[in-house]
Scaffold this active site. Sequence first.
Site, PDB file in Angstrom:
ATOM      1  N   LEU A 182       6.326  36.541  15.051  1.00 57.42           N
ATOM      2  CA  LEU A 182       6.872  36.932  16.331  1.00 57.42           C
ATOM      3  C   LEU A 182       5.693  37.306  17.221  1.00 57.42           C
ATOM      4  O   LEU A 182       4.733  37.910  16.746  1.00 57.42           O
ATOM      5  CB  LEU A 182       7.822  38.129  16.195  1.00 57.42           C
ATOM      6  CG  LEU A 182       9.142  37.895  15.459  1.00 57.42           C
ATOM      7  CD1 LEU A 182       9.916  39.201  15.342  1.00 57.42           C
ATOM      8  CD2 LEU A 182       9.989  36.852  16.169  1.00 57.42           C
ATOM      9  N   ASP A 183       5.763  36.945  18.496  1.00 55.87           N
ATOM     10  CA  ASP A 183       4.682  37.275  19.408  1.00 55.87           C
ATOM     11  C   ASP A 183       4.465  38.786  19.460  1.00 55.87           C
ATOM     12  O   ASP A 183       5.379  39.570  19.167  1.00 55.87           O
ATOM     13  CB  ASP A 183       4.997  36.770  20.816  1.00 55.87           C
ATOM     14  CG  ASP A 183       5.046  35.251  20.888  1.00 55.87           C
ATOM     15  OD1 ASP A 183       4.471  34.604  19.990  1.00 55.87           O
ATOM     16  OD2 ASP A 183       5.657  34.727  21.834  1.00 55.87           O
ATOM     17  N   LYS A 184       3.280  39.175  19.884  1.00 52.09           N
ATOM     18  CA  LYS A 184       2.923  40.590  19.953  1.00 52.09           C
ATOM     19  C   LYS A 184       3.923  41.390  20.778  1.00 52.09           C
ATOM     20  O   LYS A 184       4.291  42.507  20.409  1.00 52.09           O
ATOM     21  CB  LYS A 184       1.513  40.728  20.536  1.00 52.09           C
ATOM     22  CG  LYS A 184       1.003  42.158  20.628  1.00 52.09           C
ATOM     23  CD  LYS A 184      -0.413  42.196  21.186  1.00 52.09           C
ATOM     24  CE  LYS A 184      -0.908  43.629  21.324  1.00 52.09           C
ATOM     25  NZ  LYS A 184      -2.293  43.690  21.870  1.00 52.09           N
ATOM     26  N   THR A 228       7.062  40.609  21.349  1.00 51.95           N
ATOM     27  CA  THR A 228       8.446  40.322  20.957  1.00 51.95           C
ATOM     28  C   THR A 228       8.914  41.302  19.893  1.00 51.95           C
ATOM     29  O   THR A 228       8.168  41.654  18.983  1.00 51.95           O
ATOM     30  CB  THR A 228       8.574  38.877  20.424  1.00 51.95           C
ATOM     31  OG1 THR A 228       8.209  37.970  21.462  1.00 51.95           O
ATOM     32  CG2 THR A 228       9.994  38.583  19.980  1.00 51.95           C
ATOM     33  N   HIS A 249       5.254  29.989  20.972  1.00 48.87           N
ATOM     34  CA  HIS A 249       5.855  30.488  22.216  1.00 48.87           C
ATOM     35  C   HIS A 249       7.065  29.654  22.636  1.00 48.87           C
ATOM     36  O   HIS A 249       7.334  29.481  23.835  1.00 48.87           O
ATOM     37  CB  HIS A 249       4.837  30.490  23.356  1.00 48.87           C
ATOM     38  CG  HIS A 249       3.712  31.466  23.191  1.00 48.87           C
ATOM     39  ND1 HIS A 249       3.867  32.718  22.632  1.00 48.87           N
ATOM     40  CD2 HIS A 249       2.403  31.369  23.527  1.00 48.87           C
ATOM     41  CE1 HIS A 249       2.705  33.353  22.627  1.00 48.87           C
ATOM     42  NE2 HIS A 249       1.796  32.549  23.153  1.00 48.87           N
TER      43      HIS A 249
END
Length: 226
Positions: free
Chosen positions: A102-104, A106, A183
């Site tokens: 998961l993105d930073k 998110t 992304h």
Amino acid sequence: MRLDKFLTECGLGSRREVKSLIDNKKISVNGNFKISSKDNIDEKSDIIKYEDNILSYKEFRYYILNKKSGYVTAVEDPRDKTVMDLLPDWVIKKDLAPVGRLDKDTEGLLLLTNDGQLNHKLLSPKSHVDKTYIAHTEKDFSEEDLEKLRKGVDIGGYITMPAEASKIDTNILSLTIREGKFHQVKKMVEAIDNKVIYLKRVSFGKLLLEDMELGEVKEINLEDII
């Protein structure tokens, strides 16, 4: 199995550290403290305790985390805090790794395990594991926009697979995808001329975030995943 190997597999430390626990009478086997780190034990029938807590051996362990924003999905990172920093002391971290990322910025559901085969299986392009996200967008979107997402959009030379998209509220979108491109959700929203300002994953395959608190961790079983 040797006692010291069993204890390290249970996450109590290195071989040297667990030997110290044994020498300091912190470990008992069937009530006996006169033991050696080299002793062989039956991990299925013997009762091994650490300070009155019974230790159970599991070759593979599975945890779900409600990830907070601001943490990178990695085991270690030279610059940022990682999801491993969110895990409480009771979590056995030996060989533990996140499944996917998961993105930073998110939030939401993240699976962690030391089961490398399962990790590979779930991330394989052939698996097509459903992942559902809740996205808050910069501006509202139309039914036409949702239909574009459902059919697949161009996210930079790649057309996404058909997705499930629905409107929860003004500027709030539910999106279920079966891929895991870099992304991807943010790029899909950009493809309909919009922007994600907040993103949370609420499901991963059979796993549901439900009412887990932000930062909360739960241990689960393999049967909960597949």
